[in-house]
Design a protein around this motif. Structure first.
Motif, PDB file in Angstrom:
ATOM      1  N   ILE A 103      17.233  -6.356   9.809  1.00 29.85           N
ATOM      2  CA  ILE A 103      17.072  -5.547   8.601  1.00 29.85           C
ATOM      3  C   ILE A 103      15.641  -5.020   8.512  1.00 29.85           C
ATOM      4  CG2 ILE A 103      17.092  -5.603   6.074  1.00 29.85           C
ATOM      5  CD1 ILE A 103      19.285  -7.747   6.262  1.00 29.85           C
ATOM      6  N   GLY A 104      14.676  -5.902   8.763  1.00 30.58           N
ATOM      7  CA  GLY A 104      13.277  -5.503   8.685  1.00 30.58           C
ATOM      8  C   GLY A 104      12.914  -4.428   9.689  1.00 30.58           C
ATOM      9  N   ALA A 105      13.453  -4.533  10.898  1.00 36.33           N
ATOM     10  CA  ALA A 105      13.158  -3.537  11.931  1.00 36.33           C
ATOM     11  C   ALA A 105      13.686  -2.168  11.525  1.00 36.33           C
ATOM     12  CB  ALA A 105      13.768  -3.969  13.260  1.00 36.33           C
ATOM     13  N   ASP A 106      14.868  -2.150  10.922  1.00 32.64           N
ATOM     14  CA  ASP A 106      15.437  -0.870  10.503  1.00 32.64           C
ATOM     15  C   ASP A 106      14.649  -0.280   9.334  1.00 32.64           C
ATOM     16  OD1 ASP A 106      18.037   0.674  11.292  1.00 32.64           O
ATOM     17  OD2 ASP A 106      17.866   0.889   9.127  1.00 32.64           O
ATOM     18  N   HIS A 107      14.243  -1.136   8.399  1.00 31.97           N
ATOM     19  CA  HIS A 107      13.421  -0.655   7.283  1.00 31.97           C
ATOM     20  C   HIS A 107      12.103  -0.070   7.799  1.00 31.97           C
ATOM     21  CE1 HIS A 107      16.292  -2.063   4.550  1.00 31.97           C
ATOM     22  NE2 HIS A 107      15.767  -3.218   4.187  1.00 31.97           N
ATOM     23  N   ALA A 108      11.498  -0.742   8.773  1.00 33.04           N
ATOM     24  CA  ALA A 108      10.224  -0.259   9.321  1.00 33.04           C
ATOM     25  C   ALA A 108      10.394   1.109   9.966  1.00 33.04           C
ATOM     26  CB  ALA A 108       9.684  -1.263  10.345  1.00 33.04           C
ATOM     27  N   SER A 109      11.508   1.311  10.669  1.00 33.40           N
ATOM     28  CA  SER A 109      11.731   2.605  11.328  1.00 33.40           C
ATOM     29  C   SER A 109      11.901   3.715  10.300  1.00 33.40           C
ATOM     30  CB  SER A 109      12.958   2.531  12.241  1.00 33.40           C
ATOM     31  OG  SER A 109      14.163   2.509  11.501  1.00 33.40           O
ATOM     32  N   ARG A 110      12.449   3.385   9.137  1.00 31.64           N
ATOM     33  CA  ARG A 110      12.626   4.384   8.083  1.00 31.64           C
ATOM     34  C   ARG A 110      11.287   4.701   7.405  1.00 31.64           C
ATOM     35  NH1 ARG A 110      18.169   4.849   6.468  1.00 31.64           N
ATOM     36  NH2 ARG A 110      19.476   3.423   7.664  1.00 31.64           N
ATOM     37  N   SER A 139      15.522   8.404  19.376  1.00 29.57           N
ATOM     38  CA  SER A 139      14.667   7.742  20.359  1.00 29.57           C
ATOM     39  C   SER A 139      13.420   7.164  19.698  1.00 29.57           C
ATOM     40  CB  SER A 139      14.268   8.741  21.452  1.00 29.57           C
ATOM     41  OG  SER A 139      13.394   8.135  22.380  1.00 29.57           O
ATOM     42  N   ARG A 140      12.803   7.943  18.819  1.00 31.71           N
ATOM     43  CA  ARG A 140      11.602   7.484  18.126  1.00 31.71           C
ATOM     44  C   ARG A 140      11.916   6.306  17.200  1.00 31.71           C
ATOM     45  NH1 ARG A 140       6.367   6.290  17.855  1.00 31.71           N
ATOM     46  NH2 ARG A 140       5.496   6.571  15.762  1.00 31.71           N
ATOM     47  N   ARG A 141      13.039   6.387  16.501  1.00 33.61           N
ATOM     48  CA  ARG A 141      13.405   5.292  15.596  1.00 33.61           C
ATOM     49  C   ARG A 141      13.670   4.004  16.379  1.00 33.61           C
ATOM     50  NH1 ARG A 141      15.593   9.701  12.695  1.00 33.61           N
ATOM     51  NH2 ARG A 141      17.529   9.691  13.904  1.00 33.61           N
TER      52      ARG A 141
END
Length: 351
Positions: free
Chosen positions: A287-294, A302-304
């Motif tokens: 969850i944290g990794a996805d929030h950080a990418s946003r 690719s960047r996300r």
């Protein structure tokens, strides 16, 4: 002690069939009732056990590895032991994980290359890879819907309200684990520091703040090479304050975050808090990794994906497990969706 437990059971009509999601609602209440009791008494009432289930009569992986080294087993004997260990798992993915752990334990004991190679059972690995590949396709097609409680905005709001002058709660711990994309085993040892420019291969001139002390490291020091810092919290100093706040509370409130003799962190108490949301602690990092990418606004897939790897302290360019996490679906209120809808309306007017 016994009276506290009995009173809770009678008051709430608990039985052995009471679901964890219901028990989790009373975590803080029972903790307060037990606050004045000593640690040993609390652990008798609420025993802390290692995570995971083990078949009756089966030795632990740690004990199996020790036996292999002590008895200097041949490759054939090790292969049979490994086959039995992997095949007895509930599925090939779990079997592969057991064998990976066995190799790690052998490495920790200085076993030679041939002994570690003998633990590899090709058909278990092949089947596990097939299952993981199917899951990856499914995740890519459907995405992941996490509980509303752990969507980006609610987590940010709770973090903003944290008071460093007070001891953190288990809920605070969960939110900080999300913010820093931490495994439970990372919490006690993770470090966030500023580094000067370096010629080392790990140094990236785009980053001056790095993390060490993450749990998955192959170095003997257990520190690991510095990995670029990236998280939901863009300010590394502020992020370090959150981390320090949690780490200082470990001796008093979060003793379960300390590794036992086998190097395992007990996650049962965290999972008890998360049970009412229908997830376990291994989801927090994702969850944290996805929030950080946003938050860091990846412009394309690719960047996300790269941002998610950085948030998880993985080596960019290497095939890592973050690719198997699945991507969190946008909530209905997401600004991105709103902007997309607005653009569609403008296009309709232009047409």
């Amino acid at each position: 002690m016994a009276k506290v437990a009995t009173d809770f059971m009678k008051r709430h009509n608990w039985t052995f069939e009471t679901p964890l999601s219901e028990l989790a609602q009373y975590t803080e209440e029972i903790n307060k009732s037990l606050r004045d009791d000593c640690k040993e008494q609390v652990e008798v009432l609420i025993p802390i056990r290692p995570t995971g289930n083990r078949e009756e009569g089966r030795d632990t992986v740690d004990k199996i590895a020790q036996g292999i080294v002590d008895n200097d087993y041949s490759s054939e004997k090790i292969k049979q032991i490994s086959y039995d260990l992997g095949s007895s798992a509930p599925n090939p993915v779990a079997g592969r994980s057991r064998l990976t752990l066995l190799r790690k334990k052998l490495q920790d004991r200085g076993a030679d290359h041939l002994k570690k190679e003998a633990t590899k059972i090709p058909h278990i690995t092949t089947e596990a890879n097939k299952i993981q590949a199917r899951r990856l396709v499914l995740d890519e097609d459907e995405g992941v819907d996490w509980p509303e409680h752990f969507l980006l905005e609610p987590v940010q709001e709770r973090l903003e309200k944290c008071d460093f002058s007070l001891l953190p709660s288990k809920e605070d711990l969960v939110d900080v684990m999300i913010m820093l994309s931490m495994r439970p085993a990372d919490v006690a040892t993770l470090r966030i520091d500023k580094y000067e420019a370096s010629d080392e291969i790990w140094y990236d001139p785009k980053y001056s703040w790095y993390c060490t002390g993450y749990s998955k490291t192959k170095e003997e020091t257990g520190v690991g090479e510095p990995r670029p810092f990236l998280s939901m919290e863009k300010d590394p100093i502020r992020a370090r304050e959150f981390l320090t706040w949690i780490q200082k509370a470990i001796p008093e409130k979060f003793t379960f975050l300390r590794k036992n003799k086998s190097g395992i962190v007990n996650v049962n108490l965290i999972n008890l808090v998360l049970a009412k949301h229908g997830i376990t602690s291994n989801k927090l990092r994702k969850i944290g990794a996805d929030h950080a990418s946003r938050i860091h606004r990846g412009k394309n897939d690719s960047r996300r994906q790269r941002l998610r790897k950085l948030a998880c302290r993985q080596v960019v360019g290497r095939d890592e497990s973050v690719q198997h996490y699945g991507i969190m679906n946008d909530p209905p209120s997401c600004n991105y969706l709103k902007e997309t809808g607005d653009r569609a309306k403008i296009k309709e007017k232009m047409d």
